[in-house]
Design a protein around this motif. Structure first.
Motif, PDB file in Angstrom:
ATOM      1  N   GLU A 638      33.235  25.755  39.168  1.00  0.00           N
ATOM      2  CA  GLU A 638      34.175  25.960  38.069  1.00  0.00           C
ATOM      3  C   GLU A 638      33.720  27.099  37.157  1.00  0.00           C
ATOM      4  N   ALA A 639      32.404  27.194  36.990  1.00  0.00           N
ATOM      5  CA  ALA A 639      31.865  28.290  36.179  1.00  0.00           C
ATOM      6  C   ALA A 639      32.194  29.642  36.793  1.00  0.00           C
ATOM      7  N   VAL A 640      32.063  29.730  38.141  1.00  0.00           N
ATOM      8  CA  VAL A 640      32.375  30.978  38.845  1.00  0.00           C
ATOM      9  C   VAL A 640      33.842  31.323  38.685  1.00  0.00           C
ATOM     10  N   PHE A 641      34.711  30.330  38.931  1.00  0.00           N
ATOM     11  CA  PHE A 641      36.143  30.595  38.822  1.00  0.00           C
ATOM     12  C   PHE A 641      36.529  30.977  37.388  1.00  0.00           C
ATOM     13  N   ALA A 642      35.913  30.329  36.409  1.00  0.00           N
ATOM     14  CA  ALA A 642      36.220  30.642  35.014  1.00  0.00           C
ATOM     15  C   ALA A 642      35.790  32.062  34.670  1.00  0.00           C
ATOM     16  N   ASP A 643      34.561  32.430  35.113  1.00  0.00           N
ATOM     17  CA  ASP A 643      34.050  33.763  34.798  1.00  0.00           C
ATOM     18  C   ASP A 643      34.899  34.851  35.444  1.00  0.00           C
ATOM     19  N   VAL A 644      35.140  34.705  36.758  1.00  0.00           N
ATOM     20  CA  VAL A 644      35.941  35.704  37.477  1.00  0.00           C
ATOM     21  C   VAL A 644      37.376  35.694  36.974  1.00  0.00           C
ATOM     22  N   GLY A 645      37.897  34.487  36.700  1.00  0.00           N
ATOM     23  CA  GLY A 645      39.275  34.391  36.219  1.00  0.00           C
ATOM     24  C   GLY A 645      39.478  35.077  34.894  1.00  0.00           C
ATOM     25  N   VAL A 646      38.536  34.881  33.971  1.00  0.00           N
ATOM     26  CA  VAL A 646      38.617  35.543  32.665  1.00  0.00           C
ATOM     27  C   VAL A 646      38.606  37.061  32.849  1.00  0.00           C
ATOM     28  N   ALA A 647      37.703  37.535  33.703  1.00  0.00           N
ATOM     29  CA  ALA A 647      37.601  38.984  33.929  1.00  0.00           C
ATOM     30  C   ALA A 647      38.900  39.538  34.514  1.00  0.00           C
ATOM     31  N   LEU A 648      39.446  38.846  35.525  1.00  0.00           N
ATOM     32  CA  LEU A 648      40.660  39.340  36.182  1.00  0.00           C
ATOM     33  C   LEU A 648      41.858  39.323  35.243  1.00  0.00           C
ATOM     34  N   LEU A 649      42.011  38.232  34.470  1.00  0.00           N
ATOM     35  CA  LEU A 649      43.146  38.162  33.552  1.00  0.00           C
ATOM     36  C   LEU A 649      43.042  39.236  32.468  1.00  0.00           C
ATOM     37  N   ALA A 650      41.815  39.476  31.986  1.00  0.00           N
ATOM     38  CA  ALA A 650      41.619  40.528  30.984  1.00  0.00           C
ATOM     39  C   ALA A 650      41.945  41.897  31.565  1.00  0.00           C
ATOM     40  N   ILE A 651      41.542  42.109  32.822  1.00  0.00           N
ATOM     41  CA  ILE A 651      41.811  43.398  33.478  1.00  0.00           C
ATOM     42  C   ILE A 651      43.311  43.598  33.675  1.00  0.00           C
ATOM     43  N   LEU A 652      43.995  42.540  34.150  1.00  0.00           N
ATOM     44  CA  LEU A 652      45.445  42.633  34.350  1.00  0.00           C
ATOM     45  C   LEU A 652      46.160  42.864  33.025  1.00  0.00           C
ATOM     46  N   ASN A 653      45.693  42.208  31.975  1.00  0.00           N
ATOM     47  CA  ASN A 653      46.288  42.390  30.652  1.00  0.00           C
ATOM     48  C   ASN A 653      46.095  43.823  30.169  1.00  0.00           C
ATOM     49  N   SER A 654      44.902  44.369  30.412  1.00  0.00           N
ATOM     50  CA  SER A 654      44.620  45.752  30.007  1.00  0.00           C
ATOM     51  C   SER A 654      45.541  46.731  30.715  1.00  0.00           C
ATOM     52  N   SER A 655      45.881  46.426  31.961  1.00  0.00           N
ATOM     53  CA  SER A 655      46.708  47.335  32.749  1.00  0.00           C
ATOM     54  C   SER A 655      48.132  47.428  32.211  1.00  0.00           C
ATOM     55  N   ARG A 656      48.518  46.487  31.328  1.00  0.00           N
ATOM     56  CA  ARG A 656      49.876  46.514  30.787  1.00  0.00           C
ATOM     57  C   ARG A 656      50.127  47.747  29.930  1.00  0.00           C
ATOM     58  N   VAL A 657      49.049  48.319  29.389  1.00  0.00           N
ATOM     59  CA  VAL A 657      49.232  49.497  28.532  1.00  0.00           C
ATOM     60  C   VAL A 657      49.851  50.632  29.321  1.00  0.00           C
ATOM     61  N   LEU A 658      49.480  50.733  30.600  1.00  0.00           N
ATOM     62  CA  LEU A 658      50.017  51.818  31.425  1.00  0.00           C
ATOM     63  C   LEU A 658      51.515  51.673  31.641  1.00  0.00           C
ATOM     64  N   ARG A 659      51.997  50.431  31.617  1.00  0.00           N
ATOM     65  CA  ARG A 659      53.417  50.197  31.894  1.00  0.00           C
ATOM     66  C   ARG A 659      54.256  50.131  30.630  1.00  0.00           C
ATOM     67  N   SER A 660      53.588  50.138  29.458  1.00  0.00           N
ATOM     68  CA  SER A 660      54.327  49.968  28.212  1.00  0.00           C
ATOM     69  C   SER A 660      55.140  51.205  27.897  1.00  0.00           C
TER      70      SER A 660
END
Length: 660
Positions: A638-660
């Motif tokens: 669960e720790a692995v999934f939480a760590d990777v999940g947080v990173a991926l969601l943050a990265i995907l969220n950051s990518s929204r700037v390109l589409r704004s």
């Protein structure tokens, strides 16, 4: 050329702003950049092959783990899991080892290494492999996201011309643009990129400027027009006389700007970097306490159980996702702005833009088109209109100022520069020269008073050039300019974006300034300013503004260079035609549209919003799982999934700037 400044309150001295030549000043921001991804070549195929092998070994090991563990062949567990672990985590282990030799004991590589080696020591082999595998998958997604943001910016690099068709003795020879000299003649065929800045000497065409300006509508060009390297010739064949070396061309400076934009970090980025330096060692010591202290004080607590919980804490506490998602958010903001023809020189200026409450505009070429026309010739004391226009054209023969150009255009005949001698520019006033052995002055009303020349028309409404010959007033020329199409819309959008005050600073006279301010609905204006007066005006605004109320100044990047340099955010309008714009401004608006100012502010605020979301989300999830880990609710999986999940969601969220 200095033009007159009429004043509604009487005959006062005044001056136009555009004829001064000021030394360019640059903002100096030197920041470290200590966390980067995706800077080298990246091959998705090369990354997926080892990940696929690790996944296969991990699944095989999990399927047969219980059977092997209970048999005499338990050593086969290690034969399956250890190669998978090394294949997935070799890069992490090597980075941790290298950093240790350099005295860097606490980073994400160190956390991952300690956590997985500890897991192996308590026989949690699948978890150790999974930690390294998902960490590597997270890094892969980071590389993909960074690559996408990088490509959005590097799309600008595609405007770099590769070949110039050099015309030599009637023959066309393809050469590198870097080898072409100023004054050389080049040929540009339909569909080709224009390789160097140049003046059209033959041909008519439409050029596509979208790669540089973001504007999709082609621009019509004709003989005498200047075209820029990186734009695309669409229809006719053009013959150009090169006006700048490639290294000095606008496109070369833009490419250099884009490639170095990531070097200036925002305050939020610098805070996260500082935070990680304290956060990581704190996590390590807390994990150590979790592993050692409970078995000493809690009855029945085992070392293996609390070491496992400590390892969970190490994994979930890894700051890598947080550290990469913040600069990626700003990187996306810089890339998104570049796609819209707004070049931001670094994340720090995006951050500052979010707090802009006062926007100050220059007038000529910023709010107005800067395309002047002679609309009236008013001779006095026996001079005729042709005589007055001829004198004005001759004395302005060597000036590049738009007013001077409009006078020469109205004259419409070849000029003999040898007729003009003893040329002298009087700063803030105008010009004095000898034309055909007569002393001629041309400039503003202030110049007439300085030279004690009698005249009775101090309050002419508009941009005016007065002339006198041998101390006798000869008359004046009235020059007209007009507002840009989106100037009014720009002010409306700024107010919607939360800008509290819009102002205009100009060297033009009170009548013209008041008329434009009223048309646009500006909150204030100051007229009849010299360049140093503009500096004083902006410095006063800076003193009046609070820490969270920044001042932006938008000018042409040449005469306004000192003001652009001292403002919290300096923007250059029409930067493609101005060398000083790219060198002096923090942000270069690659079109002449003042409405881009509001767009830049909106992009900056969207970027800041996404970055704050990433920080809050990452820290919140990590805090939750740290608590769950300490109380034994969360496992390493669960720790692995939480760590990777947080990173991926943050990265995907950051990518929204390109589409704004």
């Amino acid at each position: 050329m200095k033009v007159s400044k009429a004043n509604t309150g009487g005959c006062s001295s005044c001056s136009h702003d555009a004829h001064e030549s000021e030394e360019h000043e640059n903002h100096n921001h030197n920041h470290d950049h200590d966390h980067s991804h995706g800077s080298g070549d990246f091959s998705l195929k090369e990354e997926l092959i080892p990940i696929g092998i690790v996944v296969a070994l991990l699944i095989t090991g999990i399927i047969f783990e219980d059977k092997l563990h209970a048999s005499s062949y338990s050593w086969l567990e290690y034969l399956i899991f250890i190669p998978a672990y090394l294949l997935a985590g070799w890069g992490v282990l090597m980075s941790a080892g290298k950093n240790l030799t350099r005295g860097k004991f606490f980073d994400e590589n160190f956390l991952m290494s300690i956590a997985t080696i500890g897991a192996i020591s308590i026989h949690q082999l699948p978890e150790a492999v999974a930690v390294m595998l998902f960490f590597r998958v997270g890094e892969l997604f980071q590389e993909l996201a960074v690559g996408r943001s990088r490509r959005s910016i590097k799309a600008l690099l595609e405007v770099r011309p590769d070949v110039a068709n050099l015309k030599i003795n009637g023959e066309i020879k393809p050469v590198s643009p870097e080898t072409v000299e100023v004054g050389d003649i080049i040929l540009v065929k339909p569909g080709e990129k224009i390789p160097l800045d140049g003046e059209i000497i033959d041909g008519i065409s439409f050029i596509d400027t979208s790669a540089l300006t973001g504007e999709s509508v082609p621009r019509s060009v004709n003989v005498g027009d200047v075209v820029l390297a990186g734009t695309i010739n669409q229809s006719g064949v053009l013959t150009l006389r090169v006006t700048k070396l490639f290294a000095e061309s606008s496109v070369a400076k833009i490419l250099d700007l884009v490639e170095n934009a990531s070097s200036k970090k925002a305050e939020t980025e610098k805070f996260i970097s500082r935070f990680a330096r304290y956060y990581t060692p704190a996590v390590v010591f807390i994990s150590l306490a979790v592993a050692l202290l409970p078995p000493l004080f809690i009855p029945g607590a085992t070392h293996q159980e609390w070491v496992y919980r400590a390892l969970v804490l190490l994994v979930i506490s890894c700051p890598c996702g947080l550290v990469i998602s913040i600069p990626l958010g700003y990187f996306g903001g810089v890339g998104g702005a570049a796609k819209r023809g707004i070049l931001v020189k670094g994340a720090t200026f995006l951050d500052t833009l979010t707090d802009v409450k006062t926007v100050v505009f220059d007038k000529t070429g910023t709010l107005t088109k800067g395309v002047f026309q002679v609309t009236k010739i008013a001779p006095y004391n026996g001079f005729s209109e042709p005589e007055l226009l001829t004198l004005a054209a001759k004395i302005e023969a060597n000036s590049n100022h738009p007013v001077a150009q409009s006078i020469r255009k109205a004259y419409g005949k070849p000029l003999d520069s040898t007729e003009v001698t003893d040329y002298e520019e009087i700063l803030g006033h105008g010009i004095r020269a000898r034309v055909n052995n007569k002393v001629v002055i041309a400039g503003n009303d202030r110049l007439l008073h300085r030279e004690n020349i009698p005249h009775d028309n101090c309050n002419v409404a508009g941009t005016v050039v007065h002339l006198a010959v041998d101390n006798c007033y000869a008359g004046y020329l009235l020059i007209a300019d007009e507002l840009k199409e989106d100037a009014s819309d720009a002010i409306i959008k700024l107010r919607r974006a939360g800008v509290e005050r819009t102002m205009m600073l100009t060297g033009d006279n009170q009548t013209v300034a008041q008329n434009i301010a009223n048309q646009l609905g500006l909150d204030g204006y100051q007229a009849e300013l010299l360049p140093e007066d503009k500096v004083d005006a902006v410095e006063k605004l800076l003193r009046q503004s609070g820490k969270k109320s920044k001042v932006a100044f938008i000018g042409d990047g040449i005469n306004d260079a000192p003001v652009i340099a001292i403002a919290d955010v300096g923007m250059a309008m029409g930067g493609l035609g101005s060398d000083a714009a790219i060198e002096t401004a923090d942000i270069v608006l690659m079109t002449d549209a003042p409405s881009k100012v509001a767009e830049a502010i909106q992009i900056a605020r969207k970027t800041r919003s996404i970055v704050i979301q990433n920080i809050a989300f990452a820290l919140g999830i990590k805090a939750l799982f740290i608590i769950l880990g300490i109380f034994g609710v969360a496992t390493l999986w669960e720790a692995v999934f939480a760590d990777v999940g947080v990173a991926l969601l943050a990265i995907l969220n950051s990518s929204r700037v390109l589409r704004s």
